[in-house]
Design an enzyme around this catalytic site. Sequence first.
Site, PDB file in Angstrom:
ATOM      1  N   HIS A 260       0.811  -1.221   0.000  1.00 12.95           N
ATOM      2  CA  HIS A 260       0.000   0.000   0.000  1.00 12.95           C
ATOM      3  C   HIS A 260       0.848   1.277   0.000  1.00 12.95           C
ATOM      4  O   HIS A 260       0.580   2.213  -0.754  1.00 12.95           O
ATOM      5  CB  HIS A 260      -0.945   0.014   1.213  1.00 12.95           C
ATOM      6  CG  HIS A 260      -1.742  -1.246   1.376  1.00 12.95           C
ATOM      7  ND1 HIS A 260      -2.190  -1.969   0.299  1.00 12.95           N
ATOM      8  CD2 HIS A 260      -2.179  -1.921   2.474  1.00 12.95           C
ATOM      9  CE1 HIS A 260      -2.867  -3.030   0.729  1.00 12.95           C
ATOM     10  NE2 HIS A 260      -2.862  -3.027   2.057  1.00 12.95           N
ATOM     11  N   LYS A 360       0.035  -0.781  13.793  1.00 14.03           N
ATOM     12  CA  LYS A 360      -1.217  -1.241  14.406  1.00 14.03           C
ATOM     13  C   LYS A 360      -1.299  -0.625  15.796  1.00 14.03           C
ATOM     14  O   LYS A 360      -0.269  -0.325  16.407  1.00 14.03           O
ATOM     15  CB  LYS A 360      -1.203  -2.767  14.545  1.00 14.03           C
ATOM     16  CG  LYS A 360      -1.074  -3.521  13.223  1.00 14.03           C
ATOM     17  CD  LYS A 360      -2.424  -3.798  12.631  1.00 14.03           C
ATOM     18  CE  LYS A 360      -2.327  -4.649  11.380  1.00 14.03           C
ATOM     19  NZ  LYS A 360      -3.517  -4.499  10.525  1.00 14.03           N
TER      20      LYS A 360
HETATM   21  C1  BG6 Z   1      -4.561  -5.046   4.500  1.00 15.80           C
HETATM   22  C2  BG6 Z   1      -3.702  -5.492   5.640  1.00 15.80           C
HETATM   23  O1  BG6 Z   1      -3.885  -5.177   3.274  1.00 15.80           O
HETATM   24  O2  BG6 Z   1      -4.914  -3.678   4.673  1.00 15.80           O
HETATM   25  C3  BG6 Z   1      -4.401  -5.276   6.966  1.00 15.80           C
HETATM   26  O3  BG6 Z   1      -3.387  -6.869   5.497  1.00 15.80           O
HETATM   27  C4  BG6 Z   1      -4.841  -3.844   7.082  1.00 15.80           C
HETATM   28  O4  BG6 Z   1      -3.551  -5.631   8.046  1.00 15.80           O
HETATM   29  C5  BG6 Z   1      -5.639  -3.428   5.863  1.00 15.80           C
HETATM   30  O5  BG6 Z   1      -5.636  -3.737   8.256  1.00 15.80           O
HETATM   31  C6  BG6 Z   1      -5.944  -1.955   5.896  1.00 15.80           C
HETATM   32  O6  BG6 Z   1      -6.851  -1.650   4.885  1.00 15.80           O
HETATM   33  P1  BG6 Z   1      -7.796  -0.390   4.999  1.00 15.80           P
HETATM   34  O7  BG6 Z   1      -8.511  -0.346   3.701  1.00 15.80           O
HETATM   35  O8  BG6 Z   1      -8.692  -0.636   6.178  1.00 15.80           O
HETATM   36  O9  BG6 Z   1      -6.890   0.765   5.226  1.00 15.80           O
END
Ligand code: BG6
Length: 510
Positions: A260, A360
Amino acid sequence: RKPDPCAIVLFGATGDLAQRKILPTLAHLIHDHPQPETMCIVAFARRPLGDDGWRSMVLESLDKYMPEDDKLDDEAKQAFAKRLFYCQSNFDEDEGYQRLKQLLEKLDKEQGTGGNRIYYLATPPDTDVEIIQSLGKAGLAQPEQTSQNGSSNGQQEKKSWVHIITEKPFGHDLESAKALNKVIGSVFHEDQIYRIDHYMGKETVQNIVALRFANSIMEPLWNQKYIDHIQIVVAESLGIESRAEYYEHAGAIKDIVQNHVMQILSLTCMEAPADFSPNDIRDEKVKVLRAICTLTPDEVAERTVRGQYTAGTMDGQQVPGYKQEKGVDPNSKTDTFMALKLYIENWRWADVPIYIRTGKRLPKRSTEVMVQFKRVPHQLYSKDEISGMKPNRLILRIQPEEGISLCIGAKKPGAANDLSSIDLDASYKTVFGIELPDAYERLIADCILGDSTLFIRRDEIEESWRIIDSITNAWTKMGPETVYPYAAGTWGPEEANKLIERDGREWVNP
Ligand code: BG6
């Protein structure tokens, strides 16, 4: 463009991701689809459920996981259930893939799916190779060369298509990602492969591109001459929930940064593409990653900080530490937080640090890109007069309060020449007056349309793993004592503050 009819074969159909996310998304997609009667979903799974058993299971999941304000009515749910079919098989069973082939041909004839297929791998990564190779062996990976409409009646011949969607993690390091790319590339062409990163489906992530390239005021400033530094934060208040087995091997760096963050970073820093064709955009994104040098062990020691949450208080509630989470090794040294400083070594970004933070159990859920501009070249105001003014900052709020905010200096009313900061702020929801669509819905719709712009190309995956490997390899040598504890509900370990304060800068908390 009107989407083609198709059959979506879901591997891992009874698993958590499919039940929680993919099936509710597909139910919405079918509901909003202009041709709902032409899309079918086939589960390829081990349990002896049959069509009826699977339909009941999915209906239960829709009730459980569709948000209250976004639920479908009974008629729409029943209509969705009729699109669901089940093929019982183990992933390594050749006859299972033959049964799948027969079922898909039957759906082409009876439901009009037109020979078009999407294989959706929502499976544990260790099963991917087996599934991909079995699809190839069964002759399911390439489209049938038949025409849908037939050319005899004068209608244009239309070839069917086959796409494959893979979920993350795509490999666990550069070598495994390359190996997986090799396997998938030996069965499917690159333009059939849709590697999902759900951040790319978020409206606000796509808005980075709109902001930069649809507005003439941004681009002249978007470089090392005017930008002091950039901060990218992906903060989560949640812990690891029930995902210890996966998370223990991933940590924050592989769970969030490798995918991401690298996507957000490349959209924020890429050059303007020639147009919006999938390869032009991805060519520019990958150039950004290529310009990030492999970090040496000394650079890793200086520019990265790892952390792990301990017990703490979130919203007035006591929460356990990472080591106390179910399924986590009580001696675990997995990073649940990381801070990192990177440089993009090219003309546009020379000497502009990019600071990244993710974790987290941070105080709130928030993803933002903060671009901090340099001070004016010659300051007319005295130190006292500008003491209440922050630097110019442009904040792109990716979530949850999606929007954009520009911090500028303004004179306070009165006889003195004192300045203060004001925020020019816009919220996308307020401006557009609608809830933003779900990222998965956009991505699956794009895959049906054959538009891979928002999916990750082979070279992007490999470049991002190259950078991540240089960090994790150095961490292994540095030993576990450099994983610093931070209490749940705080912004990470103190060492992360030192990382940026050494440069005379500070984190801007969302
Ligand atoms: C996922 C991760 O790719 O993205 C998770 O594996 C994380 O750990 C999540 O919580 C976060 O996604 P978003 O869309 O809630 O920001």
